[in-house]
Write an enzyme that holds these catalytic residues in place. Sequence first.
Site, PDB file in Angstrom:
ATOM      1  N   ARG A  45     -16.767  46.930 -90.198  1.00  0.00           N
ATOM      2  CA  ARG A  45     -17.478  47.943 -89.422  1.00  0.00           C
ATOM      3  C   ARG A  45     -18.529  47.235 -88.585  1.00  0.00           C
ATOM      4  NH1 ARG A  45     -21.690  46.096 -90.844  1.00  0.00           N
ATOM      5  NH2 ARG A  45     -22.720  47.821 -89.821  1.00  0.00           N
ATOM      6  N   GLY A  46     -19.182  47.999 -87.704  1.00  0.00           N
ATOM      7  CA  GLY A  46     -20.110  47.376 -86.759  1.00  0.00           C
ATOM      8  C   GLY A  46     -19.351  47.184 -85.450  1.00  0.00           C
ATOM      9  N   ALA A  47     -19.977  47.611 -84.341  1.00  0.00           N
ATOM     10  CA  ALA A  47     -19.241  47.687 -83.075  1.00  0.00           C
ATOM     11  C   ALA A  47     -18.539  46.377 -82.656  1.00  0.00           C
ATOM     12  CB  ALA A  47     -20.175  48.184 -81.982  1.00  0.00           C
ATOM     13  N   ARG A  88     -11.542  54.306 -84.616  1.00  0.00           N
ATOM     14  CA  ARG A  88     -12.903  54.880 -84.702  1.00  0.00           C
ATOM     15  C   ARG A  88     -13.359  55.179 -83.270  1.00  0.00           C
ATOM     16  NH1 ARG A  88     -17.288  52.158 -88.473  1.00  0.00           N
ATOM     17  NH2 ARG A  88     -18.183  54.242 -88.394  1.00  0.00           N
ATOM     18  N   GLN A 195     -25.661  50.795 -95.322  1.00  0.00           N
ATOM     19  CA  GLN A 195     -25.463  49.489 -94.669  1.00  0.00           C
ATOM     20  C   GLN A 195     -26.727  48.637 -94.755  1.00  0.00           C
ATOM     21  OE1 GLN A 195     -24.476  52.410 -93.366  1.00  0.00           O
ATOM     22  NE2 GLN A 195     -22.687  52.215 -92.060  1.00  0.00           N
ATOM     23  N   ASP A 236     -23.731  51.054 -80.724  1.00  0.00           N
ATOM     24  CA  ASP A 236     -22.271  51.225 -80.731  1.00  0.00           C
ATOM     25  C   ASP A 236     -21.733  51.515 -79.340  1.00  0.00           C
ATOM     26  OD1 ASP A 236     -23.051  51.772 -83.668  1.00  0.00           O
ATOM     27  OD2 ASP A 236     -20.897  51.375 -83.636  1.00  0.00           O
ATOM     28  N   ASN A 246     -26.013  54.915 -81.764  1.00  0.00           N
ATOM     29  CA  ASN A 246     -26.078  53.972 -82.895  1.00  0.00           C
ATOM     30  C   ASN A 246     -26.060  54.781 -84.194  1.00  0.00           C
ATOM     31  OD1 ASN A 246     -26.267  51.182 -83.768  1.00  0.00           O
ATOM     32  ND2 ASN A 246     -28.313  51.664 -84.502  1.00  0.00           N
ATOM     33  N   LYS A 247     -26.109  54.078 -85.296  1.00  0.00           N
ATOM     34  CA  LYS A 247     -26.008  54.697 -86.623  1.00  0.00           C
ATOM     35  C   LYS A 247     -26.935  55.896 -86.764  1.00  0.00           C
ATOM     36  CE  LYS A 247     -23.740  54.017 -89.183  1.00  0.00           C
ATOM     37  NZ  LYS A 247     -22.532  54.870 -89.280  1.00  0.00           N
TER      38      LYS A 247
HETATM   39  O1  MRU Z   1     -20.598  52.964 -89.141  1.00  0.00           O
HETATM   40  P1  MRU Z   1     -20.894  51.518 -88.852  1.00  0.00           P
HETATM   41  O2  MRU Z   1     -21.379  50.757 -90.034  1.00  0.00           O
HETATM   42  O3  MRU Z   1     -19.749  50.852 -88.142  1.00  0.00           O
HETATM   43  O4  MRU Z   1     -22.083  51.590 -87.819  1.00  0.00           O
HETATM   44  C1  MRU Z   1     -22.606  50.383 -87.338  1.00  0.00           C
HETATM   45  C2  MRU Z   1     -23.799  50.557 -86.503  1.00  0.00           C
HETATM   46  O5  MRU Z   1     -24.200  51.649 -86.163  1.00  0.00           O
HETATM   47  C3  MRU Z   1     -24.450  49.304 -85.995  1.00  0.00           C
HETATM   48  O6  MRU Z   1     -25.825  49.477 -85.891  1.00  0.00           O
HETATM   49  C4  MRU Z   1     -23.879  49.001 -84.599  1.00  0.00           C
HETATM   50  O7  MRU Z   1     -22.491  48.917 -84.645  1.00  0.00           O
HETATM   51  C5  MRU Z   1     -24.410  47.746 -84.076  1.00  0.00           C
HETATM   52  S1  MRU Z   1     -23.652  46.390 -84.864  1.00  0.00           S
HETATM   53  C6  MRU Z   1     -23.980  44.942 -84.180  1.00  0.00           C
END
Ligand code: MRU
Length: 343
Positions: A45-47, A88, A195, A236, A246-247
């Site tokens: 996970r993470g963009a 996603r 996270q 994201d 973002n999250k």
């Molecule tokens: O749901 P996730 O864990 O994929 O969400 C991730 C985030 O929101 C991160 O902050 C974002 O992707 C930046 S990662 C470098």
Amino acid sequence: MIPTIEWKNDTVRMIDQRKIPAVIEWYVCRSCEDVIKGIKSMVIRGAPAIGVAAGMGLALGALSIMETSYGSFLRAFRDLADEMLLARPTAVNLKWAVTRMICLVEEMKELGVDQIKLRLKNESLKILEEDIAINRQMGQIGQELIPEKAAILTHCNAGSLATGGYGTALGVIRAAHENQKHIKVIADETRPWLQGLRLTAFELMEDSIPVTVIADNAAGLLMRRKKIDLVITGADRIAANGDVANKIGTYQVAVLAKANNIPFYVAAPVSTIDPSLENGDLIPLEEREAKEIYQLEGIELGPVGVNALNPAFDITPHEYISAIITEKGIIRHPFNEGISRLF
Ligand code: MRU
């Protein structure tokens, strides 16, 4: 730093982020479908990491396409790409990587299918390598915004695990630490998937960067008590006007930061910017299963049958953001001008 993802013997391996920190274990993908499953279920996970996985997943999927003519190969590849795009919805890096892989196939009409497959694999490895280099560059650029001594709040995990390696927001923090700055990190635990507690705290402790985890709802108090000097998060997707997806919970942090005169920075590679969307309200926001809210490792935390809502991301309007750090430099207000110069 543990790796996030790698290509090994025609499989794609990802460190299973659902199990960190208790277990560090590879999740092995033998097909594009396995990679899609891994992205959907948050193994990775993470963009930016999702972007790398999408590239590798398509390269892996290409290997199993049996068609030998270019036209039929391209059709089969496009079908895989369409599936991948649904994995996603919010992180635009996924679409960015899929588009990059399709464009590559479209440029290779003259080549045989075996050569195309090899080039796709190499391209996916290049996306991984480039991502790490971009994060290091972004870290160096962004750390100039960090004072010699600072308490930095971050939300979610925008670290090595959320990228090909090194991280975006945590990349800036790592670079400040490598430049001998005296920093300490306050990590929001990041409900409901944790996270911040599970991944950010793990990564920073591995690197001996001081970190303290707080409940998400403690950020306001700490800011008011002057315990936070600045905030850095990842993103994201960033719209053309600088609004940031973002999250979930990022928006609240940004509003609190503004109310307390604390700078709020976003660190993200250019591949996270989506100039086709005028503003953040147009960004698709993922909603995840309600049970992530009321269950913890299968244990019911609330009354059985409770209703729950689980939006996974939110939008921070650009007016709450002090600057956006990219590998190409720092963008300041008015963001729409800085962003359009990038494209
Ligand atoms: O749901 P996730 O864990 O994929 O969400 C991730 C985030 O929101 C991160 O902050 C974002 O992707 C930046 S990662 C470098």
